[in-house]
Design an enzyme around this catalytic site. Structure first.
Site, PDB file in Angstrom:
ATOM      1  N   CYS A 123     -10.580  10.029  -6.897  1.00 59.20           N
ATOM      2  CA  CYS A 123     -10.178   9.519  -8.213  1.00 59.20           C
ATOM      3  C   CYS A 123     -10.981  10.158  -9.343  1.00 59.20           C
ATOM      4  O   CYS A 123     -10.404  10.586 -10.358  1.00 59.20           O
ATOM      5  CB  CYS A 123     -10.296   7.996  -8.246  1.00 59.20           C
ATOM      6  N   SER A 151      -5.290  -2.387   5.031  1.00 57.46           N
ATOM      7  CA  SER A 151      -5.804  -3.655   4.500  1.00 57.46           C
ATOM      8  C   SER A 151      -6.672  -3.509   3.260  1.00 57.46           C
ATOM      9  O   SER A 151      -6.986  -4.509   2.612  1.00 57.46           O
ATOM     10  CB  SER A 151      -6.592  -4.396   5.587  1.00 57.46           C
ATOM     11  N   TYR A 160      -7.762  -1.766  -0.649  1.00 50.47           N
ATOM     12  CA  TYR A 160      -7.067  -1.656  -1.929  1.00 50.47           C
ATOM     13  C   TYR A 160      -6.084  -0.486  -1.931  1.00 50.47           C
ATOM     14  O   TYR A 160      -4.944  -0.616  -2.388  1.00 50.47           O
ATOM     15  CB  TYR A 160      -8.074  -1.475  -3.063  1.00 50.47           C
ATOM     16  N   THR A 161      -6.527   0.663  -1.435  1.00 51.25           N
ATOM     17  CA  THR A 161      -5.648   1.832  -1.428  1.00 51.25           C
ATOM     18  C   THR A 161      -4.482   1.625  -0.480  1.00 51.25           C
ATOM     19  O   THR A 161      -3.334   1.963  -0.808  1.00 51.25           O
ATOM     20  CB  THR A 161      -6.439   3.090  -1.035  1.00 51.25           C
TER      21      THR A 161
END
Length: 349
Positions: free
Chosen positions: A150, A10, A12-13
């Protein structure tokens, strides 16, 4: 057809994983979990995926996961993956973990950077750090892939050609990373909430960011000597993207063309690396990688003082997370590494 589950779908990733896997020709997404949204349609949380998924989010079940999946992507908070990975491996499933829980090889580093004693040092040895540009061969057949952070990804991809060149005066680097609001995740905090970041250029964790541990691990292995990295992120107002400017000092004057050739040779045949130099936009810019798995890499040499700065621009949710995870998964399965990732960047973005 490889059956795939996304645990923690659920955020973003998780949403980016689902977006990429929806068009992957060799994958069937069979199981997607969310504690908060179990029983509700995927499109309720990810409206961009309307028409791509007819299933609902599920509660996690060990009985169901063992029957429904061959590979499990874990898009879970740090430390939560520790509850899942050992048993998933034990029942014979491949794991691609997007948390930090299995990225560092030295268990002592978890005490230093994350404040806990790692309970599975044996699995740290078995995990493969999922940067394909450095670990392509190790990823083949890998059962446990630790997908990088990231900011670490941007730093490593910028610095790797430099540390491998043997041209550094001292093996101490400073990485200044401009990071977007989506790095804060789907649940806003005061620091990550986009209205609080709009028009901001704000340093944070300037006394030591934990992604430096990953950069030091990978760059030291590449250089075959200890490399120290100070990584300072700066929050900026963009929604997606991370730009690393990695500063170092050359041991001797190096012609720009000579170093250009070294960068080109280092990244030769790497499908998601684009080397940027000259033309209208002479250096990497996150604006031209958004929505894609590309990393744009470039450099600048100030000959007067032998300063070199390496640049890397990525979409933090793609090459910095879901895209790189799918790329590593592809390699592990013997698929073309571009499957599900043949997406040019968006423009304008």
């Amino acid at each position: 057809m490889r059956r795939v589950a996304v645990i923690g779908g659920s955020g973003y990733t998780g949403g980016e994983l689902l977006r990429l896997l929806a068009v992957h020709p060799k994958v069937e997404v069979t199981y997607v979990t969310s504690r908060e949204y179990a029983g509700k349609p995927i499109s309720l949380v990810h409206p961009n995926l309307r028409g791509f998924y007819s299933m609902n989010f599920s509660h996690f079940s060990w009985d169901r996961i063992s029957d429904k999946a061959d590979t499990v992507f874990l898009a879970l908070p740090h430390k939560v993956s520790l509850e899942y990975v050992p048993k998933l491996l034990e029942i014979g499933l491949q794991v691609v973990d997007l948390s930090a829980d299995f990225r560092l090889k030295d268990p002592e580093k978890y005490k230093l950077w994350y404040g806990y004693e790692h309970p599975y040092p044996d699995l740290l040895k078995k995990s493969v750090y999922g940067i394909p540009e450095l670990h392509y061969e190790e990823l083949r057949g890998a059962k446990l892939i630790a997908s990088p952070g990231c900011n670490a990804t941007a730093t490593i991809l910028a610095a790797a050609p430099l540390v491998s060149s043997g041209l550094l005066d001292v093996y101490k680097l400073v990485s200044d990373v401009k990071v977007s609001s989506s790095e804060g995740g789907a649940k806003p905090t005061e620091g990550s909430h986009h209205p609080e970041r709009q028009n901001a250029i704000r340093p944070y964790d300037a006394d030591g960011h934990r992604h430096a541990a990953e950069a030091e691990q990978e760059l030291s292995t590449l250089a075959k000597r200890e490399v120290k990295v100070s990584l300072i992120p700066h929050a900026v107002s963009s929604v997606r993207g991370a730009l690393a400017s990695v500063h170092g000092w050359l041991s001797t004057s190096v012609p720009e063309l000579e170093f250009w050739k070294k960068v080109v040779d280092f990244y030769k045949n790497r499908k998601f690396i684009r080397i940027i130099r000259g033309n209208i936009h002479p250096y990497p810019d996150t604006k031209y990688v958004i929505g894609s798995n590309y990393a744009d890499v470039g450099f600048a040499i100030e000959e007067r003082i032998n300063r070199i700065t390496m640049f890397s621009a990525i979409d933090n949710l793609m090459k910095g997370a879901a895209g790189q995870a799918v790329q590593s998964f592809n390699i592990s399965q013997g698929f073309d590494e571009t499957e599900g990732l043949k997406l040019p960047p968006l423009r304008p973005a």
